[in-house]
Design a protein around this motif. Structure first.
Motif: not given
Lengths: 399, 214
Positions: A219, A223, B138, A268-269, B141-142, B85, B87-90, A278-279, A283, A265, A274-275, A289-291, A215, A287
């Protein structure tokens, strides 16, 4: 057939077995078993000569002190009849497998040593003597019994030769059984299993390190170059008249470079989050779930960061579970809940889909269970036909 | 505009400098790591800061953390964060900083669309809010979200608001009149319970309502 132990050698066809080194190795193994008897004989002799209780006490003390040495000798001697390496259990720095296995191993070695000093050496010796001495004496009867009838002596000699294969089988059988017993004491099945688990965990760690490296390389390399390329093409497009063929070509190249960047992207994800690094887990789960194409509610709170192996495994499980929800369940909503309780991370993934998820079909769920097993985690699944599906995951995290 | 750039990849840093100068902006400083960014901003007081998320020394999210630190200052400098990327958190952390005004979060790819990128940077410098279309996509989409109450057209409008566009620009993009856009926006504010008297920029609050609804 690969033969690794004396017992396996017995299962060969007779001629290859008799011609192999295994009968000789077995004999050597049994004769070497006499060595622990020497100090015992010494103590017995000393007590017999002096008849003093003090000498008896001292002798017993010496024997007790010798048990670890005798145990290690047994372990070393095992290689004569058993070529499979014994699992070594070195203390792992920082791991939860530090002291107990090692102490357990020392106890096992000492127990075996005690057994060897007390009984095993003379059984080995008796078996070696009765197995080997019989045929040898018979063969040598013309020499050792010169006063006997020559015909009888020669007949006895011939009988001795015929007994050699029998002796080979007897000796190997006993030596093989002794070896299996030694192995059972030194490396109980649980210890071997633990070693397999540890080596799997190391493999997973190595994979994870490698993924992180890939990764980072992508990156830092491809990328960034692609971003720079789209920027250059975008600038070049500004310099070209709108309806020129060059403008159209540059525009197409620009579009393709952007497409390549988007595909890279996504790739690589999938390799490494990476999150997550980092987090932390909540978190990263939010993320992912958001995708998800299926709306996913997340209720996951942790007071502190978990060990990296736990985070990576939990993230992997959630990612795979949500991918399954999107792919197979037909669900209109899903929920990820969880938290840390009693030294374990508990995650639950619900969906309102059609259910019927079966670990026996497809490798997805088995893969999840395998991955969890590496960190000592458990997966339970309830997915009746018609739904809903509820997956529960527990991962111990001693931190 | 006077800009400070923080980007550790030399190729990109040089590219960004060339791009901004071409559009007539001044690059006051271009640095390659987070601590230098904080120093350069203190020294140059730029109109806007452009920073990468992942930078030395740790190559994790130093750039974002530096941006958040800068945003705690009063007055908070305008900051546009570029991320490899979405990232919704960011995005949520950034938009929560300094009231969400003068802040942007874009996918790094967007610098390829040079004109749009420079426009977005201008909007951030002028105190606007810019959120990458991908973040908005994103979130949209909910279907079970309370935001389900929005009509498809209103969602489109909200997505464009998140990009920091003005009513006129939204009207142009959707081929409708400005009056129609104003009507949609009023609908969005009502459905998201943002009363007219609320403090702050309601457009920003609408975007934040999206991001917090996670």
């Amino acid at each position: 057939m690969l033969v690794r132990t004396a017992l396996e050698a017995l299962a060969q066809r007779p001629i290859p077995f008799l011609r192999s080194a295994w009968p000789w190795r077995s004999l050597a193994y049994l004769l070497a078993g006499a060595v622990p008897g020497l100090p015992v004989l010494g103590v017995v002799a000393a007590v017999a000569v002096t008849s003093s209780p003090a000498v008896l006490v001292a002798g017993v003390a010496v024997a007790a002190l010798l048990t670890p040495v005798a145990g290690r000798y047994e372990r070393w001697r095992l290689r004569l009849v058993d070529g499979v390496p014994l699992p070594d259990t070195p203390p792992e720095p920082g791991g939860d497998t530090g002291e107990p296995p090692r102490r357990g191993r020392e106890v096992r070695v000492a127990a075996l040593g005690g057994l060897a000093l007390l009984v095993l050496w003379w059984i080995d010796l008796v078996m070696a003597a009765s197995g080997a001495a019989g045929p040898v004496l018979l063969i040598l009867s013309p020499v050792v019994q010169p006063e006997a009838e020559p015909v009888a002596a020669v007949a006895a000699s011939a009988a001795g030769v015929l007994l050699v294969p029998v002796a080979a089988y007897t000796l190997t059988a006993w030596a093989g059984a002794r070896g299996a017993m030694t192995r059972a004491i030194l490396a109980p099945q649980a210890a071997e299993l633990a070693e397999v688990l540890r080596s799997r965990a190391r493999l997973v760690d190595a994979f994870e390190t490698e993924r992180r490296r890939i990764e980072r390389d992508l990156h830092d390399g491809a990328q960034q170059r692609l971003v720079a390329l789209t920027m250059t093409l975008g600038m070049a497009r500004l310099d070209l008249p709108d309806d020129s063929p060059a403008a159209r070509a540059v525009e197409r190249a620009h579009g393709e470079a952007k497409q390549a960047l988007a595909e890279l992207r996504a790739l690589v994800r999938g390799v490494h989050s990476q999150v997550l690094t980092d987090r932390g887990l909540p978190a990263a789960v939010r993320d992912v779930a958001g995708r998800s194409p299926v709306p996913v509610a997340v209720d996951l709170a942790l007071d502190e960061r978990l060990p990296a192996a736990v985070e990576v495994t939990a993230y992997y499980v959630v990612t795979e579970a949500l991918a399954n929800v999107a792919r197979h369940s037909g669900a209109s909503a899903a929920r990820v809940t969880g938290g840390a309780a009693d030294g374990a991370l508990v995650l639950e993934i619900h969906d309102d889909g059609r259910g019927g998820a079966d670990p026996a079909r497809g490798t997805g769920l088995t893969g999840l269970a395998d991955r969890l097993a590496v960190v000592g985690g458990r997966l339970s699944l309830s997915s009746p036909a018609g739904g809903p599906t509820r997956m529960r995951v527990e991962i111990p995290c001693a931190s | 505009m006077r800009v400070v750039i923080a980007e550790d990849a030399v190729l990109l840093r040089e590219g960004l400098i060339g791009l901004l100068e071409r559009f007539g902006h001044t690059v006051a400083a271009a640095v390659g790591d987070a601590p230098s960014l904080v120093e350069a901003v203190e020294e140059h007081r730029p109109d806007v800061v452009v920073t990468d998320v992942r930078m030395p020394p740790g190559f994790s999210d130093e750039g974002l953390r530096a941006a958040l630190e800068l945003r705690r200052a009063r007055p908070a400098p305008a900051v546009l964060v570029l991320s490899q990327y979405v990232e919704q958190t960011y995005a949520a952390e950034l938009l929560d900083s300094g009231g969400g005004a003068g802040v942007g979060y874009l996918l790094k790819d967007r610098v390829g669309d040079v004109r749009e990128f420079v426009d977005a940077l201008g909007r951030v410098a002028a105190g606007g809010t810019v959120v990458d279309p991908e973040v908005v996509r994103q979130l949209l989409r909910r279907p079970r979200d309370p935001l389900l109450r929005l009509t498809p057209r209103e969602r489109e409008v909200l997505a464009l608001i998140a990009e920091g566009r003005s009513n006129a620009s939204i009207a142009g993009a959707l081929f409708v009149t400005e009056a129609a856009v104003a009507k949609h926006i009023a609908g969005i504010f009502t459905k998201l319970d943002l009363p007219p008297a609320a403090d702050g920029n309601r457009r920003v609050l609408a975007v934040l309502a999206y991001l917090r609804r996670q």
